[in-house]
Design an enzyme around this catalytic site. Structure first.
Site, short mmCIF file in Angstrom:
data_model
loop_
_atom_site.label_atom_id
_atom_site.label_comp_id
_atom_site.label_asym_id
_atom_site.label_seq_id
_atom_site.Cartn_x
_atom_site.Cartn_y
_atom_site.Cartn_z
N ASP A 155 25.27 40.64 32.64
CA ASP A 155 26.00 40.53 33.91
C ASP A 155 25.13 40.99 35.09
O ASP A 155 24.25 41.84 34.92
CB ASP A 155 27.27 41.39 33.81
CG ASP A 155 28.26 41.04 34.90
OD1 ASP A 155 28.09 40.00 35.57
OD2 ASP A 155 29.22 41.81 35.09
N ASN A 193 33.95 30.68 32.82
CA ASN A 193 32.90 30.42 33.83
C ASN A 193 32.98 29.02 34.44
O ASN A 193 32.34 28.76 35.47
CB ASN A 193 31.49 30.65 33.25
CG ASN A 193 31.14 32.11 33.09
OD1 ASN A 193 30.34 32.49 32.24
ND2 ASN A 193 31.72 32.98 33.91
C1 FPP Z 1 26.47 36.79 34.70
O1 FPP Z 1 26.03 37.11 35.99
C2 FPP Z 1 25.60 35.76 34.13
C3 FPP Z 1 25.98 34.50 33.74
C4 FPP Z 1 27.38 34.02 33.83
C5 FPP Z 1 25.00 33.53 33.26
C6 FPP Z 1 24.05 34.06 32.24
C7 FPP Z 1 22.93 33.10 32.11
C8 FPP Z 1 21.65 33.43 31.98
C9 FPP Z 1 21.16 34.83 31.92
C10 FPP Z 1 20.62 32.38 31.91
C11 FPP Z 1 20.63 31.58 30.64
C12 FPP Z 1 20.25 32.38 29.45
C13 FPP Z 1 19.91 31.83 28.26
C14 FPP Z 1 19.57 32.71 27.13
C15 FPP Z 1 19.88 30.40 28.01
P1 FPP Z 1 27.01 36.82 37.20
O2 FPP Z 1 26.64 35.52 37.78
O3 FPP Z 1 28.43 36.94 36.77
O4 FPP Z 1 26.62 37.99 38.16
P2 FPP Z 1 27.55 38.69 39.25
O5 FPP Z 1 28.69 39.33 38.49
O6 FPP Z 1 26.65 39.69 39.88
O7 FPP Z 1 28.01 37.62 40.19
#
Ligand code: FPP
Length: 249
Positions: free
Chosen positions: A25, A73
């Protein structure tokens, strides 16, 4: 590489998790702090995922589940969703050589039916290409939700019960039966679940499997995570007393 062969254990002779789940996250907040686009945060998050997969493998972990994209998501802007999905495809294609060298096995958790066809086929290909590797298993939780997994497990079970008159013939359901119909029933439950970016919630991650997992919350945003942070987290795990509902010895 088994735990017994570890040369790089952060805590020699203390309990080491077999399976770690990570809620990655904070990509968005990492980007926001730098006045960058949210997608830049995901790109940096991908680099971190690579770094942590390598580090976990070096440490001798057997299973690593990464929460890449949840069933919730899809509520994000279409452009962000498409970007994350394209990253997954890029990751799978780019990492395959590395996976081959380190004999890492790719697994999938989630509902593949709602994924774009090209992503689904890339995941299937990666799972298939690596299925005989005996190194660490990397589970990509993608279009994954814990509740959704349980619902799909129960539906699979009902589907297997067979004869149209399932209400009459279905036996009472046990925990073991539900476990057997989850996405990866052969993988042991996670010992340890790490969440970055300081939030104290499960966000629908491994609800069934994580019933007795130890949790670790890191204040750092996911893109800032390093091998050192993974080692510190595992050191912390080594100090926990896992009682599984029993009393202390
Ligand atoms: C959460 O941060 C992250 C995600 C929903 C996406 C995770 C994806 C990756 C790390 C890239 C792909 C990885 C692989 C292994 C293929 P957020 O966007 O919710 O952050 P925030 O809460 O600060 O808005």
């Amino acid at each position: 590489m088994g735990k017994e062969n570890m040369t790089d254990s952060p805590v020699p002779n203390t309990p080491f998790p077999a399976h770690i789940g990570i809620i990655m996250d904070g990509n968005g907040r990492w980007a926001q702090k730098r006045r960058l686009k949210r997608t830049d945060g995901h790109l940096e998050g991908l680099k971190t995922a690579r770094r942590i997969v390598e580090a976990a493998n070096r440490l001798g972990l057997r299973y690593l589940t990464l929460y890449v994209f949840s069933t919730e998501n899809w509520k994000r802007a279409e452009s962000e969703v498409n970007f994350i999905l394209s990253l997954v495809k890029r990751y799978l294609v780019a990492e395959l050589d590395h996976y081959r060298t380190d004999r890492l096995r790719v697994r999938y958790a989630g509902d593949m039916d709602r994924l774009p066809r090209d992503i689904a086929s890339e995941i299937n290909k990666a799972c298939d290409d690596t299925k005989d590797y005996d190194g660490m298993q990397v589970v990509l939780a993608l279009n994954y939700g814990g509740r959704d997994e349980i619902v799909r497990a129960v539906n699979r079970m009902l589907g297997q019960s067979g004869d149209g008159d399932s209400k009459k013939s279905l036996p009472s359901v046990s925990e073991d039966m539900i476990s057997a119909y989850l996405d990866n029933p052969d993988i042991p439950d996670p010992d340890f679940i790490i969440r970055t970016a300081g939030e104290f919630r499960t966000s629908n991650f491994l609800l069934w499997e994580g019933a007795y997992s130890e949790y670790y919350i890191s204040d750092l945003f996911w893109p800032d995570w390093t091998e050192e942070d993974l080692k510190n987290a595992i050191t912390d795990y080594g100090k926990r007393e896992r009682r599984f509902g029993a009393v202390s010895k």
